[in-house]
Design a protein around this motif. Structure first.
Motif, mmCIF file in Angstrom:
data_model
loop_
_atom_site.group_PDB
_atom_site.id
_atom_site.type_symbol
_atom_site.label_atom_id
_atom_site.label_comp_id
_atom_site.label_asym_id
_atom_site.label_seq_id
_atom_site.Cartn_x
_atom_site.Cartn_y
_atom_site.Cartn_z
ATOM 1 N N VAL A 64 47.616 38.157 52.188
ATOM 2 C CA VAL A 64 47.214 38.586 51.014
ATOM 3 C C VAL A 64 46.012 39.570 51.327
ATOM 4 N N VAL A 65 45.286 39.488 52.535
ATOM 5 C CA VAL A 65 44.127 40.426 52.566
ATOM 6 C C VAL A 65 44.860 41.708 52.675
ATOM 7 N N VAL A 66 45.868 42.029 53.281
ATOM 8 C CA VAL A 66 46.419 43.204 53.407
ATOM 9 C C VAL A 66 46.801 43.777 52.147
ATOM 10 N N THR A 67 47.389 42.792 51.323
ATOM 11 C CA THR A 67 48.178 43.016 50.147
ATOM 12 C C THR A 67 47.053 43.498 48.982
ATOM 13 N N VAL A 68 45.891 42.565 49.215
ATOM 14 C CA VAL A 68 44.777 43.009 48.098
ATOM 15 C C VAL A 68 44.381 44.483 48.374
ATOM 16 N N THR A 69 44.056 44.732 49.800
ATOM 17 C CA THR A 69 43.747 46.062 49.978
ATOM 18 C C THR A 69 44.612 47.185 49.588
ATOM 19 N N GLN A 70 45.909 46.796 49.771
ATOM 20 C CA GLN A 70 46.881 48.189 49.106
ATOM 21 C C GLN A 70 46.934 48.053 47.651
ATOM 22 N N ILE A 71 46.733 46.939 47.076
ATOM 23 C CA ILE A 71 46.459 46.814 45.266
ATOM 24 C C ILE A 71 45.448 47.773 45.149
ATOM 25 N N LEU A 99 30.159 54.756 48.738
ATOM 26 C CA LEU A 99 30.576 53.679 48.108
ATOM 27 C C LEU A 99 31.578 52.838 49.240
ATOM 28 N N SER A 100 32.336 53.383 49.871
ATOM 29 C CA SER A 100 32.875 52.713 51.049
ATOM 30 C C SER A 100 31.964 52.025 52.003
ATOM 31 N N ALA A 101 31.103 52.647 52.324
ATOM 32 C CA ALA A 101 30.104 52.109 53.410
ATOM 33 C C ALA A 101 29.504 50.674 52.678
ATOM 34 N N ALA A 102 29.072 50.666 51.244
ATOM 35 C CA ALA A 102 28.629 49.645 50.753
ATOM 36 C C ALA A 102 29.665 48.452 50.814
ATOM 37 N N ALA A 103 30.937 48.933 50.189
ATOM 38 C CA ALA A 103 32.218 47.648 50.372
ATOM 39 C C ALA A 103 32.090 47.280 51.661
ATOM 40 N N LEU A 104 32.436 47.988 52.680
ATOM 41 C CA LEU A 104 32.461 47.619 54.102
ATOM 42 C C LEU A 104 31.429 46.606 54.591
ATOM 43 N N THR A 105 30.380 46.934 53.918
ATOM 44 C CA THR A 105 28.999 46.003 54.378
ATOM 45 C C THR A 105 29.251 44.749 53.786
ATOM 46 N N VAL A 106 29.788 44.459 52.669
ATOM 47 C CA VAL A 106 30.173 43.323 52.148
ATOM 48 C C VAL A 106 30.960 42.499 52.693
ATOM 49 N N VAL A 107 32.255 43.132 53.028
ATOM 50 C CA VAL A 107 33.308 42.529 53.936
ATOM 51 C C VAL A 107 32.495 41.973 55.214
ATOM 52 N N ALA A 108 31.794 42.701 55.794
ATOM 53 C CA ALA A 108 31.265 42.213 56.987
ATOM 54 C C ALA A 108 30.138 40.802 56.778
ATOM 55 N N LEU A 109 29.779 40.844 55.644
ATOM 56 C CA LEU A 109 28.885 39.617 55.298
ATOM 57 C C LEU A 109 29.640 38.528 54.719
ATOM 58 N N ALA A 110 30.809 38.744 54.119
ATOM 59 C CA ALA A 110 31.292 37.902 53.082
ATOM 60 C C ALA A 110 31.705 36.284 54.029
ATOM 61 N N MET A 120 37.691 43.761 49.700
ATOM 62 C CA MET A 120 38.602 44.295 50.388
ATOM 63 C C MET A 120 39.325 44.939 49.385
ATOM 64 N N LEU A 121 39.439 44.569 48.147
ATOM 65 C CA LEU A 121 39.874 45.244 46.875
ATOM 66 C C LEU A 121 39.276 46.570 46.739
ATOM 67 N N LEU A 122 37.892 46.457 46.782
ATOM 68 C CA LEU A 122 37.095 47.733 46.587
ATOM 69 C C LEU A 122 37.196 48.527 47.994
ATOM 70 N N VAL A 123 37.580 48.063 49.047
ATOM 71 C CA VAL A 123 37.529 49.064 50.229
ATOM 72 C C VAL A 123 39.149 50.062 50.214
ATOM 73 N N GLY A 124 40.024 49.158 49.583
ATOM 74 C CA GLY A 124 41.262 49.771 49.259
ATOM 75 C C GLY A 124 41.105 50.939 48.161
#
Length: 406
Positions: A64-71, A99-110, A120-124
């Motif tokens: 689902v991680v990959v699917t959400v990113t693609q969504i 904004l991608s830098a900010a979203a990736l930072t959230v992923v790293a800290l999740a 990951m939705l925001l990263v996509g």
């Protein structure tokens, strides 16, 4: 681009300008930008097993991680990419990178599953900066060289997709999967700084639509442009097959008896570098009017690639052969698709790319979530049969379309 003094504003390029505006250096800068941005969508694939253990998620659900990113990617294609036909693409590209830098930072800290999925939705969503860059390159290039320019930039996309798996595996083995996204956040900031200095201001065509009007007109392109519909179906099917392989492959490779590390799994991405070569050459072939022939031959290779891939659990060399064939075929069709649709309506290139990539994202999402479920239920051979069935459907569709066009 050169500056006479420190405060000279960026060069402004109108849609009518071409040639000198897209220098070789700027083309390769676009290619690097696309490689780093698209990698954010694919970093997770070799890391799925580690993510599942870290967040206590079942292997059947982790896809689902990959699917959400693609969504998120699909949403960005409809909501963000069309703005490239109305706004200065330079500003749009820089904003998405930051904004991608900010979203990736959230992923790293999740620390929680839901927070990871939201990030990951925001990263996509923000990774569609790739399509804005492709449309920008197509606008700046001479019409006779558009396919070649798109192919060169898209080769960066291919490299990003393939090297994402290798680099994420290496970083994860050294510092854990979270470090992958932290490093990527830093790279997004670096690219934003470089492009701020080098990217010309590209004045958009005089489109009078509001934001919602642009979104609506993007949707209308599905109805009015048969080339978009045809090439979109090809994109949906080939990237569904692509995602079936690359999402599910990590599961048997990480499990006994192979028990490969993240780095070893990521190395299989290097086997697909032939796809990057195909991306550049396919653009030239499309410029020469060979798009239909390239598509048919590539789809035959795509179908054949599943035969050696089926032996992955007993022969990693067979898997390497399958990966090379599949990546070459998918990227050749992908570049041909983009070259053909971008020539349809030059004034609507961002919307055409966004509409086309919706098919890509849909196929990738369906392939990802289906592949992990099929593997959990029936194993690797069933995954290969699924990929072969999708590839056969694409070949049948090409045969039907070729017959209609004669």
């Amino acid at each position: 681009m050169t500056a006479r003094h420190e405060f000279q504003p960026p060069t402004r390029v109108t849609p009518e300008q071409s040639g000198p505006a897209l220098s070789r250096a700027l083309t390769w800068l676009f290619s690097v930008t696309c490689a780093l941005a698209v990698a954010n969508v694919y970093f997770a694939q070799p890391l799925l097993a580690s993510m599942a253990r870290s967040l206590a998620v079942s292997p059947g659900l982790i896809g689902v991680v990959v699917t959400v990113t693609q969504i998120g990617y699909a949403a960005g294609l409809l909501l963000i990419v069309p703005l490239g036909d109305r706004l200065d693409r330079r500003t749009l590209i820089l904003g998405q990178l930051l904004l991608s830098a900010a979203a990736l930072t959230v992923v790293a800290l999740a620390q929680h599953w839901t927070i990871l999925l939201g990030a990951m939705l925001l990263v996509g969503l923000l990774a569609v900066v790739v399509q804005v860059v492709v449309a920008c390159a197509a606008t700046l290039a001479e019409p006779a060289q558009r396919g070649q320019a798109v192919g060169t930039v898209t080769s960066g996309v291919v490299l990003g997709i393939l090297l994402a798996r290798f680099t994420s595996g290496v970083i994860a083995d050294l510092a854990g999967w979270r470090a992958v996204y932290g490093v990527s956040a830093g790279l997004m900031l670096v690219m934003a700084a470089v492009l701020y200095k080098k990217l010309p201001v590209t004045a958009a065509a005089p489109v009078r639509h509001s934001w919602w009007g642009l979104v609506a007109s993007t949707c209308r392109l599905f109805i009015s442009e048969p080339m978009l519909r045809t090439r979109g179906v090809f994109a949906l099917l080939i990237f569904a097959a692509f995602s079936v392989l690359w999402t599910a492959m990590v599961l048997p490779l990480s499990a006994p008896p192979l028990s490969f590390s993240h780095t070893q799994v990521g190395l299989f991405g290097l086997a697909g570098l032939a796809g990057a070569l195909a991306a550049s050459r396919a653009g030239r072939w499309a410029d020469q009017g060979l798009g239909q022939r390239v598509t048919g031959l590539s789809l035959v290779l795509l179908l054949l690639s599943w035969l050696p891939t089926a032996w992955a659990e007993t022969s990693w060399l067979a898997l390497v052969a399958g990966v090379i064939l599949l990546d070459f075929a998918v990227q050749a069709v992908h570049v041909t698709n983009q070259s053909l649709i971008l020539a349809v309506r030059p004034e609507a290139q961002s919307r055409l790319v966004g509409a086309y990539m919706c098919f890509y994202s849909t196929g990738s999402a369906l392939g990802a979530v289906t592949a992990t479920q099929v593997y959990a239920l029936w194993g690797w051979l069933a995954v290969c049969l699924l990929g072969a069935a999708i590839s056969a459907a694409a070949l049948v569709f090409w045969w039907h379309d070729a017959g209609r066009s004669r």
